[in-house]
Motif scaffolding. Structure first.
Motif, PDB file in Angstrom:
ATOM      1  N   GLU A  35       0.814  -1.242   0.087  1.00 49.00           N
ATOM      2  CA  GLU A  35       0.019  -0.235  -0.115  1.00 49.00           C
ATOM      3  C   GLU A  35       0.959   1.303  -0.077  1.00 49.00           C
ATOM      4  OE1 GLU A  35      -3.747  -1.855   2.451  1.00 49.00           O
ATOM      5  OE2 GLU A  35      -2.319  -0.936   3.508  1.00 49.00           O
ATOM      6  N   LEU A  36       1.898   1.218   0.722  1.00 47.45           N
ATOM      7  CA  LEU A  36       2.968   2.368   0.737  1.00 47.45           C
ATOM      8  C   LEU A  36       3.445   2.650  -0.608  1.00 47.45           C
ATOM      9  CD1 LEU A  36       4.755   1.505   3.980  1.00 47.45           C
ATOM     10  CD2 LEU A  36       3.604   3.872   3.498  1.00 47.45           C
ATOM     11  N   ALA A  37       3.901   1.443  -1.361  1.00 52.41           N
ATOM     12  CA  ALA A  37       4.397   1.669  -2.740  1.00 52.41           C
ATOM     13  C   ALA A  37       3.404   2.210  -3.708  1.00 52.41           C
ATOM     14  CB  ALA A  37       4.845   0.331  -3.134  1.00 52.41           C
TER      15      ALA A  37
ATOM     16  N   LEU B  10      -1.914  13.854   6.235  1.00 53.07           N
ATOM     17  CA  LEU B  10      -2.048  15.298   6.857  1.00 53.07           C
ATOM     18  C   LEU B  10      -1.425  16.424   6.240  1.00 53.07           C
ATOM     19  CD1 LEU B  10      -0.365  14.083  10.429  1.00 53.07           C
ATOM     20  CD2 LEU B  10      -2.780  14.524  10.078  1.00 53.07           C
ATOM     21  N   LEU B  11      -2.409  17.373   6.056  1.00 55.75           N
ATOM     22  CA  LEU B  11      -2.206  18.354   5.160  1.00 55.75           C
ATOM     23  C   LEU B  11      -1.232  19.380   6.018  1.00 55.75           C
ATOM     24  CD1 LEU B  11      -3.442  18.286   2.813  1.00 55.75           C
ATOM     25  CD2 LEU B  11      -5.143  17.296   4.208  1.00 55.75           C
ATOM     26  N   CYS B  12      -1.110  19.417   7.473  1.00 53.47           N
ATOM     27  CA  CYS B  12      -0.383  20.347   8.027  1.00 53.47           C
ATOM     28  C   CYS B  12       0.213  19.611   9.313  1.00 53.47           C
ATOM     29  CB  CYS B  12      -1.230  21.663   8.242  1.00 53.47           C
ATOM     30  SG  CYS B  12      -0.244  22.617   9.592  1.00 53.47           S
ATOM     31  N   LEU B  13       1.440  19.867   9.868  1.00 55.43           N
ATOM     32  CA  LEU B  13       1.889  19.063  11.168  1.00 55.43           C
ATOM     33  C   LEU B  13       1.041  19.701  12.316  1.00 55.43           C
ATOM     34  CD1 LEU B  13       3.915  16.945  12.361  1.00 55.43           C
ATOM     35  CD2 LEU B  13       5.698  18.969  12.326  1.00 55.43           C
ATOM     36  N   GLY B  14       0.675  20.987  12.214  1.00 56.30           N
ATOM     37  CA  GLY B  14      -0.008  21.719  13.448  1.00 56.30           C
ATOM     38  C   GLY B  14      -1.344  21.626  13.510  1.00 56.30           C
ATOM     39  N   ASN B  15      -1.931  21.025  12.382  1.00 56.08           N
ATOM     40  CA  ASN B  15      -3.542  21.007  12.484  1.00 56.08           C
ATOM     41  C   ASN B  15      -4.049  19.584  12.123  1.00 56.08           C
ATOM     42  OD1 ASN B  15      -4.674  23.835  11.975  1.00 56.08           O
ATOM     43  ND2 ASN B  15      -2.797  23.994  11.028  1.00 56.08           N
ATOM     44  N   GLU B  16      -5.410  19.420  12.403  1.00 50.76           N
ATOM     45  CA  GLU B  16      -5.860  17.950  12.313  1.00 50.76           C
ATOM     46  C   GLU B  16      -6.585  17.622  10.931  1.00 50.76           C
ATOM     47  OE1 GLU B  16      -5.222  15.612  14.071  1.00 50.76           O
ATOM     48  OE2 GLU B  16      -4.984  16.305  15.981  1.00 50.76           O
ATOM     49  N   HIS B  17      -6.224  18.737   9.942  1.00 49.17           N
ATOM     50  CA  HIS B  17      -6.917  18.402   8.766  1.00 49.17           C
ATOM     51  C   HIS B  17      -6.541  17.147   7.914  1.00 49.17           C
ATOM     52  CE1 HIS B  17      -7.622  22.649   9.504  1.00 49.17           C
ATOM     53  NE2 HIS B  17      -8.488  22.778   8.800  1.00 49.17           N
ATOM     54  N   SER B  18      -7.134  16.172   7.621  1.00 51.25           N
ATOM     55  CA  SER B  18      -6.744  15.034   7.182  1.00 51.25           C
ATOM     56  C   SER B  18      -7.912  14.365   6.267  1.00 51.25           C
ATOM     57  CB  SER B  18      -6.258  13.917   8.283  1.00 51.25           C
ATOM     58  OG  SER B  18      -7.287  13.553   8.967  1.00 51.25           O
ATOM     59  N   LEU B  19      -7.158  13.348   5.399  1.00 54.60           N
ATOM     60  CA  LEU B  19      -7.950  12.377   4.580  1.00 54.60           C
ATOM     61  C   LEU B  19      -7.553  11.009   4.816  1.00 54.60           C
ATOM     62  CD1 LEU B  19      -9.791  12.052   2.207  1.00 54.60           C
ATOM     63  CD2 LEU B  19      -7.779  12.076   0.829  1.00 54.60           C
ATOM     64  N   ASP B  20      -8.443  10.078   5.161  1.00 50.77           N
ATOM     65  CA  ASP B  20      -8.271   8.678   5.249  1.00 50.77           C
ATOM     66  C   ASP B  20      -7.773   8.068   3.969  1.00 50.77           C
ATOM     67  OD1 ASP B  20      -7.958   5.708   6.013  1.00 50.77           O
ATOM     68  OD2 ASP B  20      -9.712   5.852   6.788  1.00 50.77           O
TER      69      ASP B  20
ATOM     70  N   VAL C 210      -7.383   3.131  -0.487  1.00 47.83           N
ATOM     71  CA  VAL C 210      -6.997   1.972  -1.214  1.00 47.83           C
ATOM     72  C   VAL C 210      -7.268   0.746  -0.801  1.00 47.83           C
ATOM     73  CG1 VAL C 210      -4.240   3.106  -1.683  1.00 47.83           C
ATOM     74  CG2 VAL C 210      -4.735   2.209   0.803  1.00 47.83           C
ATOM     75  N   ARG C 211      -7.790   0.387   0.536  1.00 50.00           N
ATOM     76  CA  ARG C 211      -8.421  -0.929   0.730  1.00 50.00           C
ATOM     77  C   ARG C 211      -9.887  -0.882   0.012  1.00 50.00           C
ATOM     78  NH1 ARG C 211      -6.084  -1.951   6.657  1.00 50.00           N
ATOM     79  NH2 ARG C 211      -3.828  -1.860   6.104  1.00 50.00           N
ATOM     80  N   ARG C 212     -10.700   0.137  -0.174  1.00 50.96           N
ATOM     81  CA  ARG C 212     -11.955   0.039  -0.698  1.00 50.96           C
ATOM     82  C   ARG C 212     -11.978  -0.364  -2.295  1.00 50.96           C
ATOM     83  NH1 ARG C 212     -16.829   3.205   0.104  1.00 50.96           N
ATOM     84  NH2 ARG C 212     -16.166   4.197   2.006  1.00 50.96           N
ATOM     85  N   HIS C 213     -10.861   0.522  -2.816  1.00 53.68           N
ATOM     86  CA  HIS C 213     -10.872   0.604  -4.236  1.00 53.68           C
ATOM     87  C   HIS C 213      -9.493   0.114  -4.631  1.00 53.68           C
ATOM     88  CE1 HIS C 213     -14.642   2.977  -4.256  1.00 53.68           C
ATOM     89  NE2 HIS C 213     -13.900   3.617  -3.193  1.00 53.68           N
TER      90      HIS C 213
ATOM     91  N   HIS D  38      -9.529   6.800  -8.763  1.00 51.63           N
ATOM     92  CA  HIS D  38     -10.208   7.174  -7.578  1.00 51.63           C
ATOM     93  C   HIS D  38      -9.277   7.883  -6.498  1.00 51.63           C
ATOM     94  CE1 HIS D  38     -14.082   6.562  -5.205  1.00 51.63           C
ATOM     95  NE2 HIS D  38     -13.056   6.722  -4.276  1.00 51.63           N
ATOM     96  N   LEU D  39      -8.100   7.186  -6.448  1.00 50.57           N
ATOM     97  CA  LEU D  39      -6.967   7.481  -5.386  1.00 50.57           C
ATOM     98  C   LEU D  39      -6.605   8.839  -5.611  1.00 50.57           C
ATOM     99  CD1 LEU D  39      -5.402   6.909  -2.715  1.00 50.57           C
ATOM    100  CD2 LEU D  39      -3.777   5.506  -4.322  1.00 50.57           C
ATOM    101  N   THR D  40      -5.808   9.059  -6.829  1.00 54.21           N
ATOM    102  CA  THR D  40      -5.570  10.219  -7.296  1.00 54.21           C
ATOM    103  C   THR D  40      -6.461  11.581  -7.133  1.00 54.21           C
ATOM    104  OG1 THR D  40      -5.589   9.672  -9.532  1.00 54.21           O
ATOM    105  CG2 THR D  40      -3.449   9.515  -8.815  1.00 54.21           C
ATOM    106  N   ASP D  41      -7.822  11.262  -7.703  1.00 60.19           N
ATOM    107  CA  ASP D  41      -8.913  12.249  -7.494  1.00 60.19           C
ATOM    108  C   ASP D  41      -8.879  12.777  -6.152  1.00 60.19           C
ATOM    109  OD1 ASP D  41      -9.008  12.017 -10.332  1.00 60.19           O
ATOM    110  OD2 ASP D  41     -10.911  11.122 -10.147  1.00 60.19           O
TER     111      ASP D  41
END
Ligand code: SAM
Ligand code: SF4
Length: 333
Positions: free
Chosen positions: A52-54, A274-284, A289-292, A298-301
């Motif tokens: 998944e990392l690759a 994580l979009l910023c080290l000092g904030n919680e904004h994020s996307l799972d 990757v596991r669902r699709h 889908h991932l790049t979008d």
């Protein structure tokens, strides 16, 4: 949308071309500014697999990412990390793969890392004094780390840099010895202001704060420092020492906010972008990757759209309790 030739640009016009991938939240140290002694680590199923990392690395490179830094936790405690580095290094369009490590495993891994294509390496080292090192990392392993630095130097990486978090009344009397140690080995060094992340109740954050300009004042008593335009793509601002090749960098999240030129995002060990080290904004991204698993578009979008969440800046404040309750090891420092 065809994102295959798209550059990642955030809502503030910043081009994102650098990602830090945390390959594990586990570590063989327990540095006082990073972790608690009794850490609970993620169950394996929640951590991104190497495949998944690759996949994620490749998707980011397709979106214009030019540099990938592997970090953690301690990246060299993750089995298979050398293969991951070799895979990522071979991606067309990527300028470099780099690594941040605590150095404890470098005696064993310096050679395979070089063979896998790693060019630059950052090694964290806060003290040259064994007892103090053991206090700051909660592990009596200075000897292994110094042997690791020597192994990396012998391997002849293009660039080796030490990273030292400086804490007043903990290791501020080692600023000069650490610079001398780096100079003697022909490597660079950056000093980092401690950031208020994770569980910092073990010490007084404000009392331990030493701003970068204070560190430069200490260095100026022995060396002539010359401000340099040198850049590595990270947030360090560099000075050179007159008469030496050694560059001394300063990462100053408190005293010199570098958000206006931020070019990076981070992927946590469990796949949160994580979009910023000092904030919680994020996307799972793990969920995606596991669902699709076979749908790269889908991932790049999803990554492309997540960029609109990147906040303008962080707001670290030493007068308030830490706002971010993630530990640095899970975040990927
Ligand atoms: N284990 C590896 C290491 O120590 O180099 C990589 C991960 S570590 C989280 C990455 C970097 O973050 C290290 O240089 C470490 O000193 C730094 N770091 C950890 N916690 C920090 C904090 N609270 N403030 C500033 N730097 C921190
Ligand atoms: Fe481990 Fe690095 Fe955190 Fe220290 S700073 S506890 S070595 S992840």
């Amino acid at each position: 949308m065809n994102t295959s030739e798209t550059q990642l640009i955030d809502g503030f016009g910043r081009k994102i071309d650098y990602i830090r991938l945390s390959v594990t939240d586990r570590c063989d140290f327990r540095c006082v500014y990073c972790m608690a002694e009794d850490m609970e680590f993620l169950p394996r199923a929640k951590v991104l697999s190497l495949e998944e990392l690759a996949t994620l690395g490749e998707s980011f490179v397709n979106l214009g990412i030019k540099r990938i830094r592997l970090t953690g936790g301690e990246p060299l405690v993750r089995r298979g990390v050398i293969d991951l580095i070799a895979k990522l290094s071979a991606l067309p369009g990527l300028d470099e793969v780099t690594l941040t490590t605590n150095g404890s495993q470098l005696s064993k891994f310096a050679k395979p890392l070089k063979e896998a294509g790693l060019k630059r390496i950052n090694i964290s080292l806060d003290s040259l004094n064994p007892e103090r090192f053991a206090r700051m990392t909660r592990r009596d392993m200075l000897h292994q780390v110094l042997a690791g630095v020597d192994a990396a130097v012998a391997e002849g990486f293009e660039k080796i840099k030490l990273n030292a978090v400086v804490m007043k009344n903990h290791n501020d009397d080692e600023i000069l010895p650490l610079v001398d140690y780096a100079q003697q080995r022909g490597i660079d060094i950056s000093f980092i202001e401690e950031m208020p992340l994770g569980n910092t109740t073990a010490h007084d954050l404000k009392g331990a704060h030493l701003a970068s300009h204070g560190i430069r004042e200490i260095l100026s008593q022995s060396y002539e420092l010359i401000e340099s335009a040198y850049k590595t793509g990270g947030p360090s601002r560099y000075w050179t020492i007159k008469g030496s090749d050694c560059k001394v960098g300063f990462i100053s999240p408190h005293s010199h906010n570098f958000c206006d030129t931020c070019n990076r995002v981070r992927l946590t060990a469990e796949g949160r972008l994580l979009l910023c080290l000092g904030n919680e904004h994020s996307l799972d991204l793990r969920e995606i990757v596991r669902r699709h698993p076979f749908d790269r578009q889908h991932l790049t979008d999803a990554i492309f759209h997540a960029l609109s969440l990147k906040p303008e800046k962080h707001h670290f404040n030493l007068d308030e309790p830490p706002q971010i309750l993630r530990f640095m090891n899970a975040t990927g420092g």
